[in-house]
Design an enzyme around this catalytic site. Structure first.
Site, PDB file in Angstrom:
ATOM      1  N   ASP A  66      -5.187   6.213   2.436  1.00 24.03           N
ATOM      2  CA  ASP A  66      -5.500   4.844   2.041  1.00 24.03           C
ATOM      3  C   ASP A  66      -6.938   4.489   2.423  1.00 24.03           C
ATOM      4  OD1 ASP A  66      -3.718   2.178   1.340  1.00 24.03           O
ATOM      5  OD2 ASP A  66      -5.520   1.709   2.492  1.00 24.03           O
ATOM      6  N   HIS A  90       0.831  -1.211   0.000  1.00 23.27           N
ATOM      7  CA  HIS A  90       0.000   0.000   0.000  1.00 23.27           C
ATOM      8  C   HIS A  90       0.867   1.263   0.000  1.00 23.27           C
ATOM      9  CE1 HIS A  90      -4.021  -1.788   1.182  1.00 23.27           C
ATOM     10  NE2 HIS A  90      -3.193  -2.824   1.190  1.00 23.27           N
TER      11      HIS A  90
END
Ligand SMILES: O=c1ccn([C@@H]2O[C@H](COP(=O)(O)OP(=O)(O)O[C@H]3O[C@H](CO)[C@@H](O)[C@H](O)[C@H]3O)[C@@H](O)[C@H]2O)c(=O)[nH]1
Length: 473
Positions: free
Chosen positions: A122, A19
């Site tokens: 995120d 990520h």
């Protein structure tokens, strides 16, 4: 930090390598546009991020402390530090306690000479939406996944309960989507198959993150229009307030195409590049890696070793397990033909070497993009989450991969890939007719990916439009 920078973007990556890395790539793409970037992260993550961005003066780090919580080993600030996947749920919940310090940091940035245009955080950090709304800053959500797998995931979340009684291999219909392949429940991530409506804390966390996502100002996707254009409208239909999906990828190529990527990650290159340089035939070496999350059993690693050995193909194999070692006698057999590496390697650099001709991959979205961008066909071996959908897309949707034969043990439900299946798959990918056509498709897609990030390309222009739209708010 140069003082002339007029615009400022805040990035907040989730603390997992798959990520964080693409958001670091985004930070570099923004920095190329003369935009100031602040990356919010925790102290131990800041160390590795600082190395990665060392040569980019427009990018700075804002550190906030990671909370100490019951049920989580002290010092775990990244999913890669978790002793096992059992700690994943507590880790997700712990990140919620970052909200206060994040708001403090954001307030300070708002008061600075260049207040942020937006926060890009995120998907897992869904609670950042409330902070951003309270402070009047637009929040964009970032997903590490591709458009198609996200759209299927969202649609299945809505429609899968009605399909729960179906067998794993019966085709399923998602009424709002036009799919490039026949979808079965076996292609869906486990959490969608098992029970999307569970009340367990992890499902609840995900539900909250999804609700925050739907209300965000927009979504940043690490993909490019030429690859997934036809699925963007159905993906966008899940967002409220007409939020747009901004396809800016492949993010890592923005920098690379300008020849600006610095040696930040290349501890390995002293060993691997000379070895690869010695492999005279182009497209002759197989690269093998299963990403940063999948746990592969020792028995399965033994099968991989035997399969690679029997295929007779030279290879570089990155193994995550620190305890596994080659079965006895195998080292001798592989001498000079295979390199097994247990350290972090620079995967992108390896994939772009002319000697690499195939990638045995778990089909994490970053690996798929990196392979396609380098024109390298994949031997697809999905293991968890979105990887099953990525594998179907790259194989049946795009024709740039072949599938390795996976057999599910009906008693234990474990999937085993035999040495024969690996050997057969590697041989077909590297020397067979199907492998040849997958390579041609991958090479064609690689050329399109390269154009997307250059001036006039779809991702380059979308990035500029995004910044213009944020400035005009
Ligand atoms: O030694 C290594 C190992 C990995 N990488 C890099 O690490 C990233 C790995 O990302 P990915 O291929 O997506 O694998 P995972 O980290 O396992 O990906 C997680 O995150 C992805 C994006 O959300 C999902 O698609 C996957 O299912 C999920 O497992 C890539 O950029 C690789 O180049 C290296 O550079 N060196």
């Amino acid at each position: 930090m140069p003082s002339s920078l007029a615009s400022h973007v805040v990035l907040f990556p989730f603390m997992a390598q798959g990520h964080t890395l693409p958001l670091l790539d985004l930070s570099k793409a923004l920095s190329l546009q003369q935009i100031k970037v602040s990356i919010v992260t925790t102290p131990s993550n800041a160390k590795s991020i600082a190395e990665n961005i060392a040569n980019y003066p427009n990018i700075n780090l804002v550190e906030i402390s990671f909370p100490i919580v019951d049920g989580l080993p002290k010092g775990c600030e990244n999913t890669s530090q978790l002793p096992s996947m059992e700690f994943y749920g507590p880790f997700l919940h712990a990140t919620k306690q970052l909200q206060r310090p994040f708001e403090q940091a954001l307030k300070t940035m708002i008061k600075s000479k260049t207040p942020p245009l937006c926060v890009i955080s995120d998907f897992f950090l869904g609670w950042t939406l409330a902070s951003c709304q309270a402070l009047g800053v637009p929040r964009l959500v970032f997903h590490g996944m591709g458009v198609l797998s996200m759209a299927i995931g969202k649609s299945a979340w809505v429609h899968a309960p009605q399909q729960k009684s179906m067998s794993m291999f019966e085709p399923i219909d998602l009424p709002d989507m036009k799919l490039p392949f026949t979808l079965t429940r076996a292609d869906l991530p486990g959490e969608l198959i098992d029970s999307p409506n569970q009340d367990d804390p992890e499902s609840q966390f995900l539900r909250e993150a999804m609700e925050a996502e739907a209300k965000s100002w927009g979504v940043i996707v690490n993909s490019f229009q030429e690859l997934e254009k036809s699925h963007i409208p159905s993906f966008e239909s899940f967002y409220k307030n007409e939020a747009k999906a901004w396809c800016l990828g492949p993010l890592f190529l923005h920098d690379r195409m300008k020849g600006l990527e610095k040696c930040t990650n290349q501890k390995d290159s002293s060993m691997l590049t000379p070895w690869l340089n010695k492999q005279v035939a182009p497209d002759s070496v197989m690269y093998v890696s299963f990403g940063t999350q999948a746990d592969v059993s020792d028995a399965q690693l033994d099968e991989v070793a035997s399969g690679l050995e029997e295929s007779g193909t030279p290879f570089i194999w990155v193994v995550r397990s620190k305890t596994w070692s080659l079965p006895s006698g195998m080292e001798e057999k592989l001498k000079g033909r295979g390199l097994i590496v247990k350290e972090w390697v620079d995967q992108r650099q390896i994939l772009s070497h002319r000697a690499i001709g195939g990638f045995l991959s778990h089909c994490g979205w970053n690996s798929v993009l990196e392979s396609v961008s380098a024109g390298v066909p994949i031997l697809a071996w999905p293991m968890l989450g979105d990887q099953f959908l990525n594998a179907r897309f790259i194989t049946d949707g795009l024709g740039a991969a072949l599938s390795v034969k996976r057999i599910r043990n009906t008693d234990s439900n474990e999937v085993l890939v035999s040495r024969e299946a690996i050997c057969e798959g590697v041989k077909e990918l590297m020397g067979g007719q199907k492998g040849k056509s997958a390579r041609e498709r991958a090479e064609a897609l690689g050329r399109v990916a390269g154009r997307a990030v250059q001036r006039g390309g779809s991702s380059h222009d979308t990035l500029n439009k995004l910044i213009d739209q944020l400035r005009a708010r």
